[in-house]
Design a protein around this motif. Structure first.
Motif, PDB file in Angstrom:
ATOM      1  N   TYR A  80      -6.905  -8.417 -10.349  1.00  0.00           N
ATOM      2  CA  TYR A  80      -6.703  -6.983 -10.544  1.00  0.00           C
ATOM      3  C   TYR A  80      -5.215  -6.682 -10.448  1.00  0.00           C
ATOM      4  O   TYR A  80      -4.524  -7.198  -9.570  1.00  0.00           O
ATOM      5  N   SER A  81      -4.726  -5.816 -11.339  1.00  0.00           N
ATOM      6  CA  SER A  81      -3.311  -5.445 -11.269  1.00  0.00           C
ATOM      7  C   SER A  81      -3.055  -4.468 -10.137  1.00  0.00           C
ATOM      8  O   SER A  81      -1.961  -4.432  -9.564  1.00  0.00           O
ATOM      9  N   LYS A  82      -4.088  -3.690  -9.789  1.00  0.00           N
ATOM     10  CA  LYS A  82      -3.981  -2.758  -8.662  1.00  0.00           C
ATOM     11  C   LYS A  82      -5.373  -2.238  -8.320  1.00  0.00           C
ATOM     12  O   LYS A  82      -6.316  -2.356  -9.116  1.00  0.00           O
ATOM     13  N   THR A  83      -5.494  -1.672  -7.122  1.00  0.00           N
ATOM     14  CA  THR A  83      -6.705  -0.955  -6.735  1.00  0.00           C
ATOM     15  C   THR A  83      -6.295   0.400  -6.172  1.00  0.00           C
ATOM     16  O   THR A  83      -5.229   0.526  -5.561  1.00  0.00           O
TER      17      THR A  83
ATOM     18  N   GLN B 180       0.833  -1.197   0.000  1.00  0.00           N
ATOM     19  CA  GLN B 180       0.000   0.000   0.000  1.00  0.00           C
ATOM     20  C   GLN B 180       0.875   1.257   0.000  1.00  0.00           C
ATOM     21  O   GLN B 180       1.808   1.364   0.799  1.00  0.00           O
ATOM     22  N   THR B 181       0.543   2.192  -0.874  1.00  0.00           N
ATOM     23  CA  THR B 181       1.294   3.441  -0.999  1.00  0.00           C
ATOM     24  C   THR B 181       0.320   4.614  -1.024  1.00  0.00           C
ATOM     25  O   THR B 181      -0.705   4.563  -1.722  1.00  0.00           O
ATOM     26  N   ILE B 182       0.621   5.668  -0.260  1.00  0.00           N
ATOM     27  CA  ILE B 182      -0.203   6.879  -0.308  1.00  0.00           C
ATOM     28  C   ILE B 182       0.131   7.646  -1.581  1.00  0.00           C
ATOM     29  O   ILE B 182       1.278   8.048  -1.776  1.00  0.00           O
ATOM     30  N   LEU B 183      -0.850   7.852  -2.440  1.00  0.00           N
ATOM     31  CA  LEU B 183      -0.639   8.604  -3.674  1.00  0.00           C
ATOM     32  C   LEU B 183      -0.794  10.105  -3.456  1.00  0.00           C
ATOM     33  O   LEU B 183      -0.012  10.907  -3.956  1.00  0.00           O
TER      34      LEU B 183
ATOM     35  N   SER C 201      -2.976   0.158  -3.921  1.00  0.00           N
ATOM     36  CA  SER C 201      -2.711  -1.167  -3.369  1.00  0.00           C
ATOM     37  C   SER C 201      -2.388  -2.129  -4.510  1.00  0.00           C
ATOM     38  O   SER C 201      -3.205  -2.334  -5.410  1.00  0.00           O
ATOM     39  N   ILE C 202      -1.172  -2.697  -4.488  1.00  0.00           N
ATOM     40  CA  ILE C 202      -0.708  -3.594  -5.549  1.00  0.00           C
ATOM     41  C   ILE C 202      -0.405  -4.972  -4.961  1.00  0.00           C
ATOM     42  O   ILE C 202       0.319  -5.072  -3.962  1.00  0.00           O
TER      43      ILE C 202
ATOM     44  N   VAL D 168     -13.403   2.697  -4.450  1.00  0.00           N
ATOM     45  CA  VAL D 168     -12.298   1.825  -4.874  1.00  0.00           C
ATOM     46  C   VAL D 168     -12.337   1.705  -6.396  1.00  0.00           C
ATOM     47  O   VAL D 168     -13.367   1.366  -6.976  1.00  0.00           O
ATOM     48  N   GLU D 169     -11.212   2.005  -7.038  1.00  0.00           N
ATOM     49  CA  GLU D 169     -11.059   1.749  -8.470  1.00  0.00           C
ATOM     50  C   GLU D 169     -10.271   0.462  -8.637  1.00  0.00           C
ATOM     51  O   GLU D 169      -9.236   0.272  -7.992  1.00  0.00           O
TER      52      GLU D 169
END
Length: 260
Positions: free
Chosen positions: A173-176, A145-148, A163-164, A190-191
Motif C-alpha cells: 500500500y502506498s498509504k493508509t 503518521q500525520t494528523i490530516l 500513515s505512509i 482504514v482506507e
C-alpha cells in the motif's frame, strides 16, 4: 468559590486541555491505540464470510488465539474448523522486533507446513480480501503518521491519520488513512491505497463492546473497492487474559495440533 473565578478556572482548564490534545502527534495517537488494545492473551471464535461481487457467500468458522511474550511481541494462531474441506488448516504468525513477522501455514491435505515467503505477502489469505501482509502485526516505527483532520464518523469524534511507509518497497500500500475514535481510542475505519495512489480497500470495524475492560469490534468488514468483493468477520465468542500455553505458537504445534 466566587462564581466569576469558577468560570475563569473552567475556561482556563478547557484551554489547557485543548492545547494538550492538539499537541498530540499522529504517532502519539497510534501508540495510544496500541496501548488500549493490548491484552496479554486473546481467545476467539469467529465466523468468516467471503462475499463475491455477485453476492455469493462462502462461510468459514475459525478459532484464534494470541499471546504476548515477555518482550511484548505477539504470537497468533488461527485454526479453521469449518467447512470440512479446510478443517485443520492452521496459520501461525510470530511477531519479530526490527524485521517482518514469521508466517507459517499447515495444509492438512498435504500434511506439511509451508513458510510464507516475503514475496508472497501480497497474496490473498485463504481466499479472503485480507493479504498475508494484512494479517501481520503493524509496527508504528515503519510508517510516518500525520494528523490530516478531525471529524465525526459513525457517531464518534475522530482523528483522521495518514500513515505512509518509510520504505515503500516493503509494503503493497502506498498509504493508509485511519479513523481513530477519541472516546475509546479504537480504529473505526482504514482506507488502503495501492501503489498508484488509488483507493483499493476499506476496512471498517463496528459493533464495539467492552469485554473484560477491552473495547472489542464484533463485526469487521474488509471491502475491496476495485474488485467488489468483501470479507466479513463476526466475533461469535471472545475472552481475554486467560491462560494459553506458549508452545501452542510453534511450528511443532502447527504440524501436530496439540501441545504434547
Amino acid at each position: 468559590m466566587n462564581k466569576k473565578l469558577t468560570i475563569t478556572l473552567t475556561a482556563l482548564f478547557s484551554l489547557l486541555l485543548s492545547q494538550n490534545i492538539s499537541a498530540l502527534s499522529g504517532r502519539d495517537i497510534m501508540e495510544k491505540v496500541k496501548e488500549e488494545s493490548s491484552p496479554k492473551t486473546t481467545h476467539a471464535a469467529i465466523q468468516l464470510d467471503i462475499v463475491g461481487k455477485n453476492g455469493a457467500k462462502k462461510t468459514r468458522i475459525l478459532e484464534m488465539w494470541t499471546r504476548k511474550n515477555s518482550k511484548g511481541l505477539n504470537r497468533s494462531l488461527i485454526n479453521f474448523i469449518k467447512p470440512s474441506s479446510i478443517k485443520g488448516t492452521r496459520f501461525l504468525i510470530v511477531e519479530n522486533k526490527g524485521r517482518p513477522d514469521d508466517q507459517h501455514i499447515y495444509l492438512p491435505a498435504l500434511k506439511r507446513v509451508r513458510r510464507i515467503a516475503a514475496s508472497a505477502r501480497n497474496k490473498s489469505f485463504m481466499g479472503t480480501e485480507f493479504t498475508y501482509q494484512d494479517m501481520s502485526s503493524s509496527n508504528i516505527d515503519e510508517d510516518t503518521q500525520t494528523i490530516l483532520r478531525e471529524e465525526t464518523y459513525n457517531g464518534h469524534d475522530c482523528y483522521v491519520i495518514e500513515s505512509i511507509p518509510k520504505h515503500s518497497g516493503s509494503y503493497h500500500y502506498s498509504k493508509t488513512i485511519i479513523w481513530v475514535a477519541k472516546d475509546i481510542w479504537m480504529i473505526l475505519k482504514v482506507e488502503m491505497y495501492d501503489r498508484n495512489g488509488k483507493l483499493k480497500k476499506v476496512l471498517t470495524m463496528n459493533n464495539y463492546k467492552k469485554i473484560n475492560g477491552y473495547w472489542t469490534p464484533f463485526k469487521t468488514v474488509m471491502k475491496n473497492i476495485q474488485s467488489g468483493r468483501s470479507t466479513i468477520l463476526t466475533n461469535l465468542k471472545i475472552e481475554y487474559d486467560k491462560n494459553i500455553p506458549a508452545d501452542m505458537f510453534t511450528v511443532q504445534f502447527l504440524k501436530r495440533g496439540k501441545t504434547n
